[in-house]
Write a protein that holds these residues in place. Structure first.
Motif, PDB file in Angstrom:
ATOM      1  N   GLN A   1      44.758 -11.196  -2.776  1.00 15.82           N
ATOM      2  CA  GLN A   1      43.878 -10.519  -4.577  1.00 15.82           C
ATOM      3  C   GLN A   1      43.341  -9.348  -4.454  1.00 15.82           C
ATOM      4  O   GLN A   1      43.532  -8.534  -5.994  1.00 15.82           O
ATOM      5  N   GLY A   2      43.429  -8.181  -3.096  1.00 16.07           N
ATOM      6  CA  GLY A   2      43.526  -6.727  -3.709  1.00 16.07           C
ATOM      7  C   GLY A   2      44.494  -6.413  -4.893  1.00 16.07           C
ATOM      8  O   GLY A   2      44.314  -5.363  -5.107  1.00 16.07           O
ATOM      9  N   GLN A   3      45.391  -6.560  -4.010  1.00 14.43           N
ATOM     10  CA  GLN A   3      47.007  -6.610  -4.647  1.00 14.43           C
ATOM     11  C   GLN A   3      46.939  -6.944  -6.519  1.00 14.43           C
ATOM     12  O   GLN A   3      47.315  -6.416  -7.637  1.00 14.43           O
ATOM     13  N   VAL A   4      46.884  -7.876  -6.525  1.00 13.25           N
ATOM     14  CA  VAL A   4      46.597  -8.564  -7.903  1.00 13.25           C
ATOM     15  C   VAL A   4      45.431  -7.721  -8.710  1.00 13.25           C
ATOM     16  O   VAL A   4      45.185  -6.993  -9.951  1.00 13.25           O
ATOM     17  N   GLU A   5      44.473  -6.676  -8.314  1.00 19.15           N
ATOM     18  CA  GLU A   5      43.834  -6.368  -8.796  1.00 19.15           C
ATOM     19  C   GLU A   5      43.550  -4.460  -9.025  1.00 19.15           C
ATOM     20  O   GLU A   5      43.733  -4.272 -10.349  1.00 19.15           O
ATOM     21  N   LEU A   6      44.558  -4.844  -8.281  1.00 20.32           N
ATOM     22  CA  LEU A   6      45.527  -3.073  -8.275  1.00 20.32           C
ATOM     23  C   LEU A   6      46.307  -3.343  -9.724  1.00 20.32           C
ATOM     24  O   LEU A   6      46.759  -2.147 -10.410  1.00 20.32           O
ATOM     25  N   ALA A   7      47.334  -4.169  -9.438  1.00 16.40           N
ATOM     26  CA  ALA A   7      48.507  -4.119 -10.486  1.00 16.40           C
ATOM     27  C   ALA A   7      47.801  -4.745 -11.841  1.00 16.40           C
ATOM     28  O   ALA A   7      48.074  -3.772 -13.286  1.00 16.40           O
ATOM     29  N   ALA A   8      46.589  -4.651 -12.190  1.00 19.08           N
ATOM     30  CA  ALA A   8      45.446  -4.656 -13.232  1.00 19.08           C
ATOM     31  C   ALA A   8      45.146  -3.478 -13.640  1.00 19.08           C
ATOM     32  O   ALA A   8      45.262  -2.860 -14.592  1.00 19.08           O
ATOM     33  N   GLN A   9      44.358  -2.753 -12.571  1.00 18.75           N
ATOM     34  CA  GLN A   9      44.152  -1.399 -12.246  1.00 18.75           C
ATOM     35  C   GLN A   9      44.730  -0.323 -12.848  1.00 18.75           C
ATOM     36  O   GLN A   9      45.075   0.002 -13.920  1.00 18.75           O
ATOM     37  N   LEU A  10      46.419  -0.751 -12.496  1.00 13.82           N
ATOM     38  CA  LEU A  10      47.612   0.749 -12.292  1.00 13.82           C
ATOM     39  C   LEU A  10      48.718   0.059 -13.272  1.00 13.82           C
ATOM     40  O   LEU A  10      49.306   0.566 -14.284  1.00 13.82           O
ATOM     41  N   GLN A  11      48.217  -1.210 -14.589  1.00 14.12           N
ATOM     42  CA  GLN A  11      48.912  -1.917 -15.284  1.00 14.12           C
ATOM     43  C   GLN A  11      50.402  -2.021 -14.887  1.00 14.12           C
ATOM     44  O   GLN A  11      51.845  -1.458 -15.858  1.00 14.12           O
ATOM     45  N   LEU A  12      50.590  -2.408 -14.406  1.00 16.96           N
ATOM     46  CA  LEU A  12      52.054  -2.839 -13.243  1.00 16.96           C
ATOM     47  C   LEU A  12      52.061  -4.716 -13.400  1.00 16.96           C
ATOM     48  O   LEU A  12      50.928  -5.225 -12.729  1.00 16.96           O
ATOM     49  N   PRO A  13      53.320  -4.754 -13.104  1.00 12.43           N
ATOM     50  CA  PRO A  13      53.703  -5.975 -13.261  1.00 12.43           C
ATOM     51  C   PRO A  13      53.480  -6.942 -12.229  1.00 12.43           C
ATOM     52  O   PRO A  13      53.592  -5.410 -10.923  1.00 12.43           O
ATOM     53  N   LEU A  14      53.117  -7.816 -11.712  1.00 10.47           N
ATOM     54  CA  LEU A  14      52.994  -8.803 -10.343  1.00 10.47           C
ATOM     55  C   LEU A  14      55.101  -9.282  -9.735  1.00 10.47           C
ATOM     56  O   LEU A  14      54.893  -9.779 -10.473  1.00 10.47           O
ATOM     57  N   PHE A  15      55.522  -8.954  -8.714  1.00  8.12           N
ATOM     58  CA  PHE A  15      55.928  -9.406  -8.365  1.00  8.12           C
ATOM     59  C   PHE A  15      55.614 -10.476  -7.137  1.00  8.12           C
ATOM     60  O   PHE A  15      54.941 -10.332  -6.100  1.00  8.12           O
ATOM     61  N   LEU A  16      56.020 -12.128  -7.290  1.00  9.54           N
ATOM     62  CA  LEU A  16      54.573 -13.191  -6.514  1.00  9.54           C
ATOM     63  C   LEU A  16      55.555 -13.651  -5.855  1.00  9.54           C
ATOM     64  O   LEU A  16      57.169 -14.286  -5.966  1.00  9.54           O
ATOM     65  N   HIS A  17      55.001 -13.852  -4.349  1.00  7.51           N
ATOM     66  CA  HIS A  17      55.570 -14.724  -3.793  1.00  7.51           C
ATOM     67  C   HIS A  17      55.003 -16.241  -3.450  1.00  7.51           C
ATOM     68  O   HIS A  17      53.663 -15.230  -3.074  1.00  7.51           O
ATOM     69  N   GLN A  18      54.921 -17.087  -3.396  1.00  7.37           N
ATOM     70  CA  GLN A  18      54.312 -18.291  -3.497  1.00  7.37           C
ATOM     71  C   GLN A  18      54.521 -19.448  -2.685  1.00  7.37           C
ATOM     72  O   GLN A  18      56.078 -19.916  -2.827  1.00  7.37           O
ATOM     73  N   ARG A  19      54.492 -20.248  -1.093  1.00  4.34           N
ATOM     74  CA  ARG A  19      55.719 -21.518  -0.664  1.00  4.34           C
ATOM     75  C   ARG A  19      54.353 -22.114  -0.119  1.00  4.34           C
ATOM     76  O   ARG A  19      53.301 -21.623   0.633  1.00  4.34           O
ATOM     77  N   ASP A  20      54.106 -23.275  -0.590  1.00  6.53           N
ATOM     78  CA  ASP A  20      53.144 -24.626  -0.087  1.00  6.53           C
ATOM     79  C   ASP A  20      51.707 -23.724  -0.349  1.00  6.53           C
ATOM     80  O   ASP A  20      50.548 -23.725   0.679  1.00  6.53           O
ATOM     81  N   ALA A  21      51.504 -23.004  -1.794  1.00  4.90           N
ATOM     82  CA  ALA A  21      49.861 -22.739  -1.533  1.00  4.90           C
ATOM     83  C   ALA A  21      49.350 -22.051  -2.912  1.00  4.90           C
ATOM     84  O   ALA A  21      49.080 -21.511  -3.487  1.00  4.90           O
ATOM     85  N   PHE A  22      50.987 -23.712  -3.486  1.00  6.86           N
ATOM     86  CA  PHE A  22      50.847 -22.770  -4.960  1.00  6.86           C
ATOM     87  C   PHE A  22      49.314 -23.126  -5.740  1.00  6.86           C
ATOM     88  O   PHE A  22      48.529 -22.020  -6.120  1.00  6.86           O
ATOM     89  N   GLU A  23      48.388 -24.012  -5.524  1.00  4.97           N
ATOM     90  CA  GLU A  23      46.687 -23.941  -6.366  1.00  4.97           C
ATOM     91  C   GLU A  23      45.961 -22.796  -6.219  1.00  4.97           C
ATOM     92  O   GLU A  23      45.908 -22.857  -6.897  1.00  4.97           O
ATOM     93  N   PRO A  24      45.661 -22.334  -4.830  1.00  2.00           N
ATOM     94  CA  PRO A  24      44.931 -21.033  -4.554  1.00  2.00           C
ATOM     95  C   PRO A  24      45.704 -19.849  -4.922  1.00  2.00           C
ATOM     96  O   PRO A  24      45.168 -19.077  -5.697  1.00  2.00           O
ATOM     97  N   TRP A  25      47.727 -19.908  -5.080  1.00  2.00           N
ATOM     98  CA  TRP A  25      47.504 -18.946  -5.627  1.00  2.00           C
ATOM     99  C   TRP A  25      47.331 -19.098  -7.098  1.00  2.00           C
ATOM    100  O   TRP A  25      47.030 -17.468  -7.544  1.00  2.00           O
ATOM    101  N   PHE A  26      47.649 -19.860  -7.623  1.00  2.00           N
ATOM    102  CA  PHE A  26      47.618 -20.099  -9.175  1.00  2.00           C
ATOM    103  C   PHE A  26      46.526 -19.320  -9.818  1.00  2.00           C
ATOM    104  O   PHE A  26      45.823 -18.935 -10.631  1.00  2.00           O
TER     105      PHE A  26
END
Length: 264
Positions: free
Chosen positions: A112-137
């Motif tokens: 959550q913190g990194q998602v907010e930071l990406a929005a603040q800095l206006q940088l893309p997100l490089f994302l990882h997800q495994r067996d956690a799709f619903e909370p991730w999305f």
């Protein structure tokens, strides 16, 4: 060709890192995006980028596996690292409830913190997800229009998950998993759903060596020079020319990560 996911700071490259970079250039790659998986690895990635400007770029982030070890000031650390011109995205970040090397609670908090930071800095997100799709999305959904781009790195999910990611405007990173006739069959079946305009290619080296390499390499270690094998498989599955796939995925990567890649 641009390899958007290379773990070039991994110890398996310690003996011949410069040779690996040179082989990537010889294989006609024009840029590598080195993956930052924690603060130390992100710092090492930035240092590597200084050795080959306009060819090496990187991300800065904390992988869900490393969430338990994140310091209280991790966001300040990442924000400082992101000031380097070679840093082109926040991540690798996300959720991994398959292996749970860190607690789900810490994974969610650090993500959550990194998602907010990406929005603040206006940088893309490089994302990882495994067996956690619903909370991730669910975490990402409020930020879809607030960050420049989201890249689902090393996508190996279901048709439903792919459709959700594409509907949200995400870019899809495909690795050598698609070259594995044993565990990659489901991915092969849904890859044709990915528009070329949303596709990126990556090795995730030193992991996921394409099983289609002939002759079979002596080492199990993957490296960026093997990216053409992924291109060949994807072009076949998408029923397009390899050149068309290379041109579009390169354009996608240059645009999303703001790259000025070397000519190759």
């Amino acid at each position: 060709m641009i390899d958007i996911g290379v773990n070039l700071t991994h110890t398996r490259f310690d003996k011949d890192r410069l040779a690996v970079i040179e082989r990537a250039k010889q294989a006609k790659l024009s840029a590598l995006l080195i993956t930052g998986t924690d603060i130390e690895q992100s710092e090492q990635a930035i240092a590597l980028c200084q050795q080959a400007p306009n060819f090496l770029f990187c991300t800065a982030g904390i992988h869900p596996h490393d969430a338990d070890q994140a310091q209280n000031n991790y966001l300040e650390q990442l924000e400082q690292l992101a000031q380097h011109s070679s840093v082109k995205a926040i991540g690798e970040c996300g959720l991994d409830f398959n292996r749970n090397f860190s607690t789900p609670e810490n994974q969610q908090r650090i993500f959550q913190g990194q998602v907010e930071l990406a929005a603040q800095l206006q940088l893309p997100l490089f994302l990882h997800q495994r067996d956690a799709f619903e909370p991730w999305f669910k975490t990402l959904a409020p930020y879809i229009t607030r960050v420049p781009a989201m890249v689902a790195h090393c996508f190996t999910g279901s048709k439903y998950e792919l459709e959700q990611c594409l509907a949200a405007g995400m870019y899809i990173g495909i690795t050598g998993w698609v070259c594995d006739e044993r565990r990659g069959q489901t991915l092969r079946e849904i890859v044709p759903l990915i528009p070329l305009q949303r596709l990126m290619i990556e090795t995730d080296a030193p992991y996921l060596t394409p099983r289609t390499i002939r002759p079979k390499p002596k080492s199990s270690r993957n490296e960026p020079s093997y990216l053409p094998y992924i291109v060949t498989m994807l072009a076949k599955l998408l029923n397009c020319s390899e050149q068309a796939l290379i041109q579009q995925t390169t354009a996608n990567s240059e645009q999303v990560f703001n790259l000025r890649a070397a000519d190759a």
